[in-house]
Design a protein around this motif. Sequence first.
Motif, PDB file in Angstrom:
ATOM      1  N   LEU A 114     -14.195   9.023 -19.772  1.00 24.53           N
ATOM      2  CA  LEU A 114     -13.974   7.627 -19.383  1.00 24.53           C
ATOM      3  C   LEU A 114     -13.719   6.763 -20.613  1.00 24.53           C
ATOM      4  N   HIS A 115     -14.462   7.037 -21.688  1.00 20.23           N
ATOM      5  CA  HIS A 115     -14.249   6.282 -22.930  1.00 20.23           C
ATOM      6  C   HIS A 115     -12.829   6.487 -23.452  1.00 20.23           C
ATOM      7  N   LEU A 116     -12.334   7.703 -23.287  1.00 19.79           N
ATOM      8  CA  LEU A 116     -10.966   7.986 -23.726  1.00 19.79           C
ATOM      9  C   LEU A 116      -9.951   7.205 -22.891  1.00 19.79           C
ATOM     10  N   ILE A 117     -10.175   7.192 -21.572  1.00 18.33           N
ATOM     11  CA  ILE A 117      -9.244   6.458 -20.707  1.00 18.33           C
ATOM     12  C   ILE A 117      -9.322   4.965 -21.017  1.00 18.33           C
ATOM     13  N   ALA A 118     -10.550   4.489 -21.298  1.00 17.86           N
ATOM     14  CA  ALA A 118     -10.715   3.068 -21.617  1.00 17.86           C
ATOM     15  C   ALA A 118     -10.120   2.721 -22.978  1.00 17.86           C
ATOM     16  N   GLY A 119      -9.832   3.750 -23.770  1.00 20.30           N
ATOM     17  CA  GLY A 119      -9.244   3.492 -25.084  1.00 20.30           C
ATOM     18  C   GLY A 119     -10.274   3.146 -26.142  1.00 20.30           C
ATOM     19  N   LEU A 120     -11.549   3.369 -25.841  1.00 17.84           N
ATOM     20  CA  LEU A 120     -12.598   3.080 -26.821  1.00 17.84           C
ATOM     21  C   LEU A 120     -12.729   4.224 -27.816  1.00 17.84           C
ATOM     22  N   GLN A 121     -12.113   5.335 -27.501  1.00 15.45           N
ATOM     23  CA  GLN A 121     -12.180   6.534 -28.324  1.00 15.45           C
ATOM     24  C   GLN A 121     -10.819   7.219 -28.211  1.00 15.45           C
ATOM     25  N   GLN A 122     -10.459   7.980 -29.219  1.00 13.06           N
ATOM     26  CA  GLN A 122      -9.165   8.660 -29.162  1.00 13.06           C
ATOM     27  C   GLN A 122      -9.383  10.163 -29.002  1.00 13.06           C
ATOM     28  N   PRO A 123      -8.583  10.812 -28.185  1.00 10.20           N
ATOM     29  CA  PRO A 123      -8.723  12.269 -28.053  1.00 10.20           C
ATOM     30  C   PRO A 123      -8.238  12.973 -29.324  1.00 10.20           C
ATOM     31  N   SER A 124      -8.782  14.162 -29.580  1.00 14.06           N
ATOM     32  CA  SER A 124      -8.310  14.932 -30.736  1.00 14.06           C
ATOM     33  C   SER A 124      -6.934  15.488 -30.454  1.00 14.06           C
ATOM     34  N   HIS A 125      -6.685  15.733 -29.171  1.00  9.57           N
ATOM     35  CA  HIS A 125      -5.431  16.345 -28.782  1.00  9.57           C
ATOM     36  C   HIS A 125      -5.072  15.854 -27.387  1.00  9.57           C
ATOM     37  N   GLY A 126      -3.779  15.695 -27.112  1.00  7.12           N
ATOM     38  CA  GLY A 126      -3.358  15.272 -25.786  1.00  7.12           C
ATOM     39  C   GLY A 126      -3.242  13.759 -25.669  1.00  7.12           C
ATOM     40  N   HIS A 127      -2.778  13.290 -24.492  1.00 11.57           N
ATOM     41  CA  HIS A 127      -2.582  11.854 -24.301  1.00 11.57           C
ATOM     42  C   HIS A 127      -3.172  11.370 -23.001  1.00 11.57           C
ATOM     43  N   VAL A 128      -3.530  10.100 -23.024  1.00  2.00           N
ATOM     44  CA  VAL A 128      -3.870   9.403 -21.798  1.00  2.00           C
ATOM     45  C   VAL A 128      -2.709   8.481 -21.492  1.00  2.00           C
ATOM     46  N   LEU A 129      -2.157   8.620 -20.288  1.00  2.00           N
ATOM     47  CA  LEU A 129      -1.062   7.735 -19.898  1.00  2.00           C
ATOM     48  C   LEU A 129      -1.507   6.888 -18.720  1.00  2.00           C
ATOM     49  N   VAL A 130      -1.219   5.596 -18.782  1.00  2.00           N
ATOM     50  CA  VAL A 130      -1.442   4.722 -17.644  1.00  2.00           C
ATOM     51  C   VAL A 130      -0.092   4.117 -17.308  1.00  2.00           C
ATOM     52  N   ASP A 131       0.339   4.297 -16.084  1.00  2.00           N
ATOM     53  CA  ASP A 131       1.696   3.893 -15.684  1.00  2.00           C
ATOM     54  C   ASP A 131       2.734   4.457 -16.643  1.00  2.00           C
ATOM     55  N   ASP A 132       2.529   5.688 -17.038  1.00  2.00           N
ATOM     56  CA  ASP A 132       3.466   6.366 -17.945  1.00  2.00           C
ATOM     57  C   ASP A 132       3.492   5.782 -19.354  1.00  2.00           C
ATOM     58  N   LYS A 133       2.563   4.864 -19.642  1.00  2.00           N
ATOM     59  CA  LYS A 133       2.512   4.315 -20.998  1.00  2.00           C
ATOM     60  C   LYS A 133       1.294   4.882 -21.722  1.00  2.00           C
ATOM     61  N   LEU A 134       1.499   5.191 -22.988  1.00  2.00           N
ATOM     62  CA  LEU A 134       0.443   5.806 -23.781  1.00  2.00           C
ATOM     63  C   LEU A 134      -0.685   4.805 -24.056  1.00  2.00           C
ATOM     64  N   VAL A 135      -1.915   5.264 -23.849  1.00  2.00           N
ATOM     65  CA  VAL A 135      -3.080   4.429 -24.148  1.00  2.00           C
ATOM     66  C   VAL A 135      -3.466   4.633 -25.604  1.00  2.00           C
ATOM     67  N   ASP A 136      -3.473   3.552 -26.398  1.00  2.00           N
ATOM     68  CA  ASP A 136      -3.907   3.733 -27.789  1.00  2.00           C
ATOM     69  C   ASP A 136      -4.973   2.725 -28.180  1.00  2.00           C
TER      70      ASP A 136
ATOM     71  N   SER B 163       5.500   7.217  -6.917  1.00  2.00           N
ATOM     72  CA  SER B 163       5.229   8.627  -7.133  1.00  2.00           C
ATOM     73  C   SER B 163       4.608   8.885  -8.510  1.00  2.00           C
ATOM     74  N   THR B 164       4.870   7.986  -9.487  1.00  2.00           N
ATOM     75  CA  THR B 164       4.236   8.191 -10.792  1.00  2.00           C
ATOM     76  C   THR B 164       2.746   7.913 -10.663  1.00  2.00           C
ATOM     77  N   PRO B 165       1.930   8.811 -11.251  1.00  2.00           N
ATOM     78  CA  PRO B 165       0.492   8.595 -11.146  1.00  2.00           C
ATOM     79  C   PRO B 165       0.065   7.367 -11.950  1.00  2.00           C
ATOM     80  N   LYS B 166      -1.002   6.745 -11.485  1.00  2.00           N
ATOM     81  CA  LYS B 166      -1.539   5.565 -12.178  1.00  2.00           C
ATOM     82  C   LYS B 166      -2.081   5.988 -13.536  1.00  2.00           C
ATOM     83  N   VAL B 167      -2.946   6.994 -13.472  1.00  2.00           N
ATOM     84  CA  VAL B 167      -3.542   7.505 -14.705  1.00  2.00           C
ATOM     85  C   VAL B 167      -3.194   8.973 -14.816  1.00  2.00           C
ATOM     86  N   SER B 168      -2.754   9.353 -15.982  1.00  2.04           N
ATOM     87  CA  SER B 168      -2.377  10.733 -16.161  1.00  2.04           C
ATOM     88  C   SER B 168      -2.992  11.251 -17.456  1.00  2.04           C
ATOM     89  N   LEU B 169      -3.802  12.301 -17.337  1.00  2.00           N
ATOM     90  CA  LEU B 169      -4.419  12.886 -18.518  1.00  2.00           C
ATOM     91  C   LEU B 169      -3.666  14.163 -18.843  1.00  2.00           C
TER      92      LEU B 169
END
Lengths: 305, 253
Positions: free
Chosen positions: A92-114, A41-47
């Motif tokens: 897509l660059h943010l999800i790939a982790g090549l760039q960081q968002p100014s605000h908010g998080h990208v989660l993959v399997d509930d883990k923070l992408v950094d 039920s947890t999403p794979k990718v969560s913005l």
Amino acid sequence: MTLNPATQSVFSDHRSPARGGTTRWKSGAGPAVLPLPAASSTPKVSLKDISLTYKGNNGSRLLALDSINLQVKTGEFLCIVGPSGCGKSTLLHLIAGLQQPSHGHVLVDDKLVDGPGTDRILIFQELGLFPWLTVAQNVEFGMKMNHVPKPERQEKIRYYLRLVHLSQFQNNYIHQLSGGMRQRVALARALATEPDVLLMDEPFAALDAQTRDLLHDELERIWAETGRTIIFVTHNVREAVRLGDRVAVFTFRPGRVKREYDIDLPRPRHLEDVTVAKSAREILDDLREEINRSLEAEYGFEVRP
Amino acid sequence: MKKFARHAIFYVGLVAVWALLAKLKIWPPYVFPTPWGVLEALVAGFKDHSFWIAIAISMKRMLLGYALSVFLGMILGLGVASNKFLEETMGGLLVSLQSLPSICWLPLAVLWFGLTEKAILFVVVMGSLLSVTIAMETGRHQIPKIYKMAGRNLGARRFRLFWHVLLPASLPYIVSGLKQGWAFAWRSLISGEMIFVSLGLGQLLMMGRDLNDMSLVIAVMILIIAIGYIVDGLVFKTIERHLQQKWGLSPAT
């Protein structure tokens, strides 16, 4: 080396009897059911509430992405459409982790992408294949960087090149291949690292119509065979409807999610299907306003009807 | 072979005009030598081994000085390219230093090292170090960003990113820098050798002057051009062509 990619028939190897792609689809109504590893039920990718601001040189700020909230399920094929300049590639660059968002998080399997990670591989619009490596070495690259032992690498190179029908070209250099073949090398290179999430940035925009149709089929087949989660960015609505389980429409500058559409059309689909065209029509009407805004921004007010 | 024919016609014509002018005897032979006088000087020079010795001595200095400047230039170039502060400050200094003809380092070199082998080596290194350094630095900057992104995206980090992506991606620029460095080193070497009894090609040139032997001067000049051309045309062109074929690139400038 006299290789003429133009005369190389992509069609013949495509029809090789070994492929079992399309028959694995459940036809009928509703989205295709995939052989997925435990659809949790947890999403794979969560913005979560993603915003991105660029600083201009004169101190001005440009809001590129504004409060993006999106969830992608495991094995889902999400397409993002929007006019050019809506920040969909940046996302897509943010999800790939090549760039960081100014605000908010990208989660993959509930883990923070950094940072970048091989659980998420981006296929760039320009592909970014390495011209100093052969096709096989390009496919090997990600595995080599991740310390996959050599015998395993060799095996996977063979497997993924066969998957994209490029086995006979493994020793060629990139410039010796046609556009469609390069596309498939990029796909094989991305798949070989066995990412959970495949991020694709307008991968077929520069291709001729026949090659693109063919790659749509292949991508759909590979998606079905490997069960990856795919986030696919395009400006072509029909392409999005042809491929996606869901289509998210983005607004023009700042990029926001305007609306999401579930595409329940049976697979395999084709670009020319009436149902595909009809759904695309509907989404395009929604998108029209954004496209006009982007044209206005690009050309000034000259094109205003 | 049509190209070869055109070249042949051009050079035969050039020598013919030269011979004609020499035949007219407008100037004395110590000002304007004849083609056959130069040819004789060339043959004599190789026969009494003085040319061979001069070439061997010059090439030894060249290889030593060039190797040194490539080594130092690569380290310096990478260092400058990897640091924003150095890039801004030292990068600018390097470019402005390059406008200094390398022979200007000679007085300094002579004061530091005396009239020695080291002084010549110093001039050679200073002549080519900057172009190698600058080529390394610009190479690092000219690499399309996509390669670095693709490399990071596929899991390459730090040293592996440098070794497997950035270095090969900048190879065409590095090679053109090495080529330019070689050409500068060669010029610097010959100028340096002209200053004192150094036994190299440069000194042979000065000997021709001292003896009022214009044929010898021209012969040595031809030799210097020929060696420069051979290394450039054989070694560097081959490497460049190989790179371009493999990569499918247009010629690196």
